[in-house]
Scaffold this active site. Structure first.
Site, PDB file in Angstrom:
ATOM      1  CD  GLU A 162      -2.974  -1.184   2.207  1.00  0.00           C
ATOM      2  OE1 GLU A 162      -4.100  -1.618   1.956  1.00  0.00           O
ATOM      3  OE2 GLU A 162      -2.620  -0.849   3.345  1.00  0.00           O
ATOM      4  CB  CYS A 175       2.659   7.728   3.092  1.00  0.00           C
ATOM      5  SG  CYS A 175       3.085   6.540   4.374  1.00  0.00           S
ATOM      6  CB  CYS A 211       6.686  -4.608   9.071  1.00  0.00           C
ATOM      7  SG  CYS A 211       7.943  -3.758  10.051  1.00  0.00           S
ATOM      8  CB  CYS A 226       5.483  -1.786  16.723  1.00  0.00           C
ATOM      9  SG  CYS A 226       7.181  -1.426  16.232  1.00  0.00           S
ATOM     10  CB  CYS A 252       2.193  -1.296  13.977  1.00  0.00           C
ATOM     11  SG  CYS A 252       2.339  -1.014  12.205  1.00  0.00           S
ATOM     12  CB  CYS A 302       0.203   6.267  11.369  1.00  0.00           C
ATOM     13  SG  CYS A 302       0.696   7.832  10.732  1.00  0.00           S
TER      14      CYS A 302
HETATM   15  N1  SAH Z   1       8.840   1.042  10.377  1.00  0.00           N
HETATM   16  C1  SAH Z   1       9.003   2.480  10.326  1.00  0.00           C
HETATM   17  C2  SAH Z   1       8.068   3.092   9.328  1.00  0.00           C
HETATM   18  C3  SAH Z   1       6.601   3.106   9.741  1.00  0.00           C
HETATM   19  S1  SAH Z   1       6.177   4.772   9.938  1.00  0.00           S
HETATM   20  C4  SAH Z   1       8.865   3.054  11.713  1.00  0.00           C
HETATM   21  O1  SAH Z   1       8.526   2.311  12.620  1.00  0.00           O
HETATM   22  O2  SAH Z   1       9.175   4.219  11.912  1.00  0.00           O
HETATM   23  C5  SAH Z   1       4.640   4.710  10.606  1.00  0.00           C
HETATM   24  C6  SAH Z   1       4.535   5.393  11.969  1.00  0.00           C
HETATM   25  O3  SAH Z   1       3.220   5.116  12.458  1.00  0.00           O
HETATM   26  C7  SAH Z   1       5.499   4.811  12.992  1.00  0.00           C
HETATM   27  O4  SAH Z   1       5.935   5.787  13.888  1.00  0.00           O
HETATM   28  C8  SAH Z   1       4.621   3.803  13.672  1.00  0.00           C
HETATM   29  O5  SAH Z   1       5.113   3.441  14.934  1.00  0.00           O
HETATM   30  C9  SAH Z   1       3.306   4.561  13.748  1.00  0.00           C
HETATM   31  N2  SAH Z   1       2.160   3.699  13.996  1.00  0.00           N
HETATM   32  C10 SAH Z   1       2.083   2.370  13.847  1.00  0.00           C
HETATM   33  N3  SAH Z   1       0.866   1.933  14.199  1.00  0.00           N
HETATM   34  C11 SAH Z   1       0.153   3.006  14.577  1.00  0.00           C
HETATM   35  C12 SAH Z   1      -1.179   3.201  15.031  1.00  0.00           C
HETATM   36  N4  SAH Z   1      -2.015   2.182  15.129  1.00  0.00           N
HETATM   37  N5  SAH Z   1      -1.573   4.458  15.317  1.00  0.00           N
HETATM   38  C13 SAH Z   1      -0.728   5.501  15.169  1.00  0.00           C
HETATM   39  N6  SAH Z   1       0.525   5.385  14.741  1.00  0.00           N
HETATM   40  C14 SAH Z   1       0.970   4.146  14.446  1.00  0.00           C
END
Ligand code: SAH
Length: 363
Positions: free
Chosen positions: A98, A111, A118, A122, A125, A341
């Site tokens: 995506e 984006c 991945c 986390c 996510c 995000c």
């Molecule tokens: N793997 C990289 C790129 C992803 S960026 C990273 O971790 O930085 C996407 C951003 O959105 C990251 O900061 C991630 O932690 C955040 N994110 C992930 N899940 C989310 C959620 N459910 N709500 C808000 N932010 C989220």
């Protein structure tokens, strides 16, 4: 007797200008055609070799016999009420990723993804729930910008890129760096490095390597917690590269004049959003040229956390601001189409790649 392994055709869209020159030379063609081809593909969005009219008929014929211009296909497109547009793109092997267009932030922003799935897992996510399927190639990473710019009729416009889609960019270091050079190449989008932001979960040795790169994007760090114990839970890679080590690498990172590192901090209701967390965050960032971007959780089924109230978000932001830390709250875009995000996950796709089928079985 075994049949000879099929040779894969040369993918012209996956080569940076210098590689394209070598490939042409190897075919017995002049190197200067590299600039023409790069311009057709990356600036004009043309993928049909027959339409590259400033190449001789002979060169076009020999390229057609040995090369392809592989380009992600738009499998689906969802437009949110706020104009955010989520693209589901299908790659050559059927894998799905995506990419999201976010208008007027105030810049126009793409984006883009760096991996299919991945590996970082986390806790909040959705992409992490897919697991890792494979790395994207530099051609596939740049291909997302190419496809979005063409579809949105933005080939002539300036846009920003955030590597904040699916995947952990520093877990696919070489292809991501090559894609940055390709985005910066003069014959293509000619993007300034400051228009690109790379967001990472904090793979410390890769951050140290990035510090030595010539084409240097802005750096964003997904911090999300202020103690080792809590970060170990929320961002499992912390067990390998801890908070102190990560912030140390940030302190040493060569930020450009007037530049700053962005620290992303997802706010989880009553988990990491208390005044004590905010005060610890201020202390941790002391002496780092940084700013904080708060991301109130985008909740989703399967994510065991809640989004805090606006009052809690504002209280957290105010403690940072009152201590002199620059802070912003990320406005969630495209939540109605699950483009926000952490919500990028390939779901309900008709056709799954073998890797995705496997991932579904293992999960
Ligand atoms: N793997 C990289 C790129 C992803 S960026 C990273 O971790 O930085 C996407 C951003 O959105 C990251 O900061 C991630 O932690 C955040 N994110 C992930 N899940 C989310 C959620 N459910 N709500 C808000 N932010 C989220």
């Amino acid at each position: 007797m075994n049949a000879p392994a099929p040779t894969r055709p040369l993918d012209l869209a996956a080569l940076e200008p210098a590689e394209l020159e070598h490939a042409l030379e190897a075919m017995g063609a002049a190197r200067f055609h590299a600039g023409q081809i790069y311009r057709w593909i990356h600036r004009r969005g043309v993928t049909d070799l027959d339409k590259m009219t400033d190449l001789s008929r002979e060169l076009r014929a020999s390229l057609k016999a040995s090369a392809v211009v592989s380009t992600p296909k738009i499998a689906r497109k969802d437009v949110s009420a706020d104009g955010t547009t989520k693209y589901l793109l299908e790659l050559e092997d059927g894998a799905l990723i995506e990419s999201v267009f976010i208008p007027d932030t105030p810049a126009q922003t793409f984006c883009i993804s760096s991996q299919v799935g991945c590996a970082m897992r986390c806790g909040f996510c959705l992409t992490g729930k897919m697991g890792i399927i494979r790395n994207l190639t530099a051609g596939e990473i740049v291909g997302q910008a190419r496809v979005l710019a063409k579809d949105l009729e933005m080939l002539e416009q300036t846009f920003n890129i955030v590597m904040m889609g699916m995947g952990e960019p520093l877990h696919n270091y070489d292809e991501v760096m090559k894609s940055l050079r390709m985005l910066g190449a003069e014959q293509g989008f000619a993007m300034a490095a400051k228009r690109i932001t790379l967001s990472t979960v904090g793979i410390v040795p890769a951050i140290e390597r990035l510090a030595g790169e010539e084409f240097m994007p802005n750096l964003a760090i997904s911090l999300h917690a202020t103690t080792e114990a809590q970060r170990n839970e929320l961002v499992p890679i912390n067990r390998k590269y801890g908070l102190v080590q990560l912030l140390d690498a940030c302190r040493k990172f060569p930020v450009k004049k007037r530049g700053r590192i962005t620290f992303e901090y997802v706010l989880l209701n009553e988990v990491n959003d208390t005044p004590e967390d905010a005060r610890r965050l201020v202390k941790l960032l002391h002496g780092i040229k940084g700013k904080v971007n708060l991301l109130p959780l985008n909740a989703a089924p399967g994510i065991p956390f809640e989004r805090p109230s606006d009052e809690r978000v504002n209280r957290f932001a105010k403690i940072l601001a009152d201590s002199g830390v620059t802070v912003s709250v990320r406005k969630s875009r495209g939540r109605d189409i699950r483009a926000a995000c952490g919500q990028l996950i390939v779901e309900g796709a008709k056709r799954k790649s073998p890797g995705q089928q496997l991932a579904a079985l293992i999960d």
